[in-house]
Design a protein around this motif. Structure first.
Motif, PDB file in Angstrom:
ATOM      1  N   HIS A  65       9.459  -2.656 -10.727  1.00  0.00           N
ATOM      2  CA  HIS A  65      10.065  -2.198  -9.474  1.00  0.00           C
ATOM      3  C   HIS A  65      10.982  -3.273  -8.886  1.00  0.00           C
ATOM      4  O   HIS A  65      12.075  -2.967  -8.394  1.00  0.00           O
ATOM      5  N   THR A  83       3.135   1.463  -9.771  1.00  0.00           N
ATOM      6  CA  THR A  83       2.055   0.632 -10.310  1.00  0.00           C
ATOM      7  C   THR A  83       2.564  -0.648 -10.953  1.00  0.00           C
ATOM      8  O   THR A  83       1.885  -1.663 -10.928  1.00  0.00           O
ATOM      9  N   ASP A  84       3.760  -0.597 -11.547  1.00  0.00           N
ATOM     10  CA  ASP A  84       4.345  -1.786 -12.175  1.00  0.00           C
ATOM     11  C   ASP A  84       5.272  -2.455 -11.164  1.00  0.00           C
ATOM     12  O   ASP A  84       6.436  -2.090 -11.028  1.00  0.00           O
ATOM     13  N   ASP A 118       0.831  -1.210   0.000  1.00  0.00           N
ATOM     14  CA  ASP A 118       0.000   0.000   0.000  1.00  0.00           C
ATOM     15  C   ASP A 118       0.866   1.260   0.000  1.00  0.00           C
ATOM     16  O   ASP A 118       0.520   2.263  -0.643  1.00  0.00           O
ATOM     17  N   ARG A 158       2.098   1.784  -3.499  1.00  0.00           N
ATOM     18  CA  ARG A 158       1.029   2.318  -4.342  1.00  0.00           C
ATOM     19  C   ARG A 158       0.794   3.802  -4.041  1.00  0.00           C
ATOM     20  O   ARG A 158       0.484   4.588  -4.948  1.00  0.00           O
ATOM     21  N   GLY A 179       3.049   5.990  -5.977  1.00  0.00           N
ATOM     22  CA  GLY A 179       2.920   5.958  -7.427  1.00  0.00           C
ATOM     23  C   GLY A 179       3.513   4.748  -8.117  1.00  0.00           C
ATOM     24  O   GLY A 179       3.608   4.739  -9.351  1.00  0.00           O
ATOM     25  N   HIS A 217      -0.869  -7.422  -4.821  1.00  0.00           N
ATOM     26  CA  HIS A 217      -0.879  -6.049  -5.324  1.00  0.00           C
ATOM     27  C   HIS A 217      -2.041  -5.815  -6.282  1.00  0.00           C
ATOM     28  O   HIS A 217      -2.628  -4.714  -6.315  1.00  0.00           O
ATOM     29  N   GLU A 218      -2.411  -6.834  -7.058  1.00  0.00           N
ATOM     30  CA  GLU A 218      -3.494  -6.696  -8.031  1.00  0.00           C
ATOM     31  C   GLU A 218      -4.863  -6.972  -7.425  1.00  0.00           C
ATOM     32  O   GLU A 218      -5.871  -6.929  -8.139  1.00  0.00           O
TER      33      GLU A 218
END
Length: 548
Positions: free
Chosen positions: A169, A164-165, A156, A159, A162, A228-229
């Protein structure tokens, strides 16, 4: 505990008698004060206390009866004390008392229902927890309870800044996934887990999960991506390090909370497939050895067959050549007879060429079995056939299909074998790279792309991330029996080139500017049947817009 809930039947009866007696005495007291005193206030409101005492022991029907009794007493007291001097104020006080009694009765009945539902819910929850614990402990496969709260908080936080990928990362930050695994804490395991890990007791297993995970296991990142998804489950293959150092191959099943909470108690199912994997690897090795022996036997039989068929025309060519020399050495030379010998040599040479061509046709092409093929579909089929080899080599296969690629006409089996050979060679090249640089340091990725450089041709490229083609090997790369592998036969690329050329195409190889090798073949697109030409009569009947 409130009287009447969770107590034994005898205790419940005693409580009912005790509270019933108190409620009865209090009710009589309120009735006497309200009836025989001159206090000008709503004394009957005190019947609420009677109801509250009775509610601690009586069921819902009993509460309703007590409420009705209190209301009757309030009305009776009003009539006895105000029969001769009844006025509006005394009637209002009586009304207020009755309203208080009725409202209190309704609230107590509702509270009784709520408490009953709560008791049943708690009982059901306790039984469910007991069944879960029983199944958890008695299951014959490994079950883990783990706390993923730290992982969820860290994801979290990423996220929020910023990110997102997550895959990018992780690639940009080596060791990040390993650090995230250290945040997973095992809180409980069953006996099957202790047997799986060879641990003496639960204390050896509880705590951070990191110590049971190999350093370069892709399952760590896959599980993080699932969280994460926002997925509700994760299933995959992973490896574990047992307490005695054994490396186990397991299947993981993780049930993730779908509401964003509950990550403090995540259940993980683990199935040991180590023995199955070893058996399958042994079977594949035996199959590979058998296939190699079969190829060698086939090559030997083919060589013997070709030698047998070519022996006669080659022998005739030699005899005719010797005879030609003899006729030419005569004095004077017999030119006519020598010419006939040369003609026979040409005839036998053509026959030998036909034998070679027929044998080559049997190996790489059967015109009667040619068919219209979508190369994109053929690539997907080859990827499925090599799925086990890709998994064993820790490699991934990505595809890049251009739009509008026309089909080709060729032997499906032949082109499929070409693709399989090229992909398998790429896997071997990347395996050698990993062995030289150390496990986990090479990017094991194959890319297969299909496009059409012009409408008449289709191009297929297979790129690996290996060491590339050595300069000294490039000229002999497609020669039969040339190989750089100690267990290779050197026929794969030669057969691939023959197969592609039999389709009217070309096969080439080069090094990619970013590393690795690229094998690329182009073959003609299939000639589509011509569109039917409408007859003049039919054309005359078309509307003007269609004629345009």
């Amino acid at each position: 505990m409130v009287a009447g809930y969770g107590a034994s039947p005898e205790s419940r009866r005693r409580n009912e008698l005790r509270f019933g007696a108190l409620a009865f005495l209090l009710g009589l007291t309120v009735f006497a004060v309200d009836t025989f005193t001159d206090i000008e206030s709503a004394i009957a409101v005190l019947y609420v206390l009677v109801l509250m005492l009775a509610a601690n022991a009586l069921p819902r029907a009993g509460i309703v009866r007590v409420g009705a009794g209190c209301a009757v007493l309030a009305v009776l007291s009003f009539l006895l004390s105000h029969w001769h001097d009844m006025d509006v104020q005394s009637a209002l006080r009586c009304g207020v008392s009755l309203a208080a009694i009725l409202i209190t009765t309704a609230l107590l009945v509702r509270d009784h229902l709520s408490r009953a539902l709560l008791v049943r819910a708690n009982g059901a929850l306790a039984r469910s927890e007991k069944r879960y614990r029983s199944m958890f402990e008695q299951a014959r496969f490994s079950l883990w309870e783990q706390d993923f709260t730290g992982v969820k908080d860290a994801l979290d936080a990423l996220r929020a800044v910023g990110v997102t990928d997550l895959a990018a990362h992780a690639q940009a930050n080596p060791g990040w996934a390993r650090g995230m695994a250290s945040l997973v804490v095992t809180t409980n395991v069953n006996d099957a887990t202790l047997e799986l890990l060879g641990a003496a007791d639960r204390a050896e297993v509880l705590g951070p999960l990191e110590r049971f995970l190999p350093a370069e296991d892709p399952a760590i990142l896959d599980a993080l991506l699932a969280i994460h998804e926002g997925k509700d489950r994760f299933e995959g293959r992973a490896r574990l390090i047992a307490a005695d150092g054994r490396v186990l191959t397991v299947l993981l099943g993780i049930r993730l909370p779908d509401d964003g909470i509950g990550f403090d108690q995540v259940v993980v199912g683990v199935v040991d497939i180590t023995q199955r994997e070893r058996t399958q690897e042994a079977l594949l090795a035996a199959q590979a050895e058998l296939a190699r022996a079969a190829r060698a036997a086939t090559l030997g039989a083919l060589s013997a067959s070709i030698a047998h068929e070519l022996n006669q025309p080659l022998g005739a060519i030699v005899l005719n050549a010797q005879a030609c020399l003899r006729w030419l050495r005569r004095d004077p030379p017999d030119i006519d007879t020598a010419s006939k010998a040369v003609e026979r040599m040409v005839r036998d040479s053509k026959r030998a060429g036909e034998i070679v061509q027929r044998t080559r046709g049997m190996l790489v092409k059967d015109a009667d079995r040619d068919e219209i093929i979508d190369l994109r579909q053929l690539v997907e089929e080859a990827a499925q056939l090599l799925e086990r080899e890709l998994s064993a080599g820790g490699a991934t296969l990505t595809t890049d299909f251009a739009d509008g690629v026309p089909p080709v006409r060729a032997s499906r089996v032949g082109l499929q074998q070409v693709l399989i050979n090229l992909i398998a060679n790429g896997l071997h090249a990347m395996a050698e790279t990993g062995a030289e640089m150390g496990a986990g340091t090479a990017q094991r990725e194959l890319t297969v792309s299909v496009d059409s450089p012009d409408p008449a041709q289709v191009r297929v490229s297979v790129r690996d991330r290996g060491t590339g083609i050595a300069e000294e090997h490039r000229a002999r790369l497609f020669d039969p029996f040339f190989t750089t592998r100690p267990d290779g036969m050197g026929m794969g690329l030669a057969i691939c080139r023959s197969t592609v050329e039999s389709c009217g195409g070309t096969l080439t190889a080069r090094n990619h500017e970013d590393g690795g090798a690229v094998f690329e073949f182009t073959i003609p697109a299939a000639a589509l049947p011509p569109s039917p030409v409408p007859s003049p009569t039919a054309a005359a009947t078309l509307p003007a817009a269609q004629e345009d």
